[in-house]
Design a protein around this motif. Structure first.
Motif, short mmCIF file in Angstrom:
data_model
loop_
_atom_site.label_atom_id
_atom_site.label_comp_id
_atom_site.label_asym_id
_atom_site.label_seq_id
_atom_site.Cartn_x
_atom_site.Cartn_y
_atom_site.Cartn_z
N ILE A 8 -0.80 9.33 -8.95
CA ILE A 8 -0.80 8.49 -7.75
C ILE A 8 -0.62 7.01 -8.11
CG2 ILE A 8 -2.21 7.70 -5.81
CD1 ILE A 8 -3.22 10.59 -5.56
N PRO A 9 -1.38 6.46 -9.07
CA PRO A 9 -1.12 5.05 -9.43
C PRO A 9 0.28 4.83 -10.03
CG PRO A 9 -3.27 5.72 -10.22
CD PRO A 9 -2.58 6.95 -9.72
N LEU A 12 2.68 4.73 -7.10
CA LEU A 12 2.54 3.47 -6.37
C LEU A 12 3.14 2.31 -7.16
CD1 LEU A 12 -1.06 3.87 -4.92
CD2 LEU A 12 1.12 3.97 -3.69
N ALA A 16 6.30 0.08 -5.92
CA ALA A 16 6.20 -1.38 -5.81
C ALA A 16 7.25 -2.06 -6.67
CB ALA A 16 4.80 -1.83 -6.22
#
Length: 64
Positions: A8-9, A12, A16
């Motif tokens: 998940i990170p 993300l 970004a």
């Protein structure tokens, strides 16, 4: 479960990063004149071929 803590990170961060790259290209003017770039390939910048150029090309082909 522990794999989601990494995925998940990472997702993300990559999202970004892609968004930041898109905004950077928008700010630097990459998409300002899309129609002009598409039509620039159709413009003939070369000089017209003259008889002298044709004679030079024939002389080059005789050497081969």
């Amino acid at each position: 479960m522990t794999s989601l803590m990494w995925l998940i990170p990472a997702a993300l961060f990559l999202g970004a990063l892609g968004l930041a790259a898109f905004f950077w290209t928008m700010r630097s003017g990459q998409y300002d004149d899309m129609q002009g770039v598409a039509e620039r390939i159709l413009i003939d910048d070369d000089k017209p071929i003259t008889d002298e150029d044709e004679d030079a090309n024939e002389a080059d082909s005789d050497r081969v």
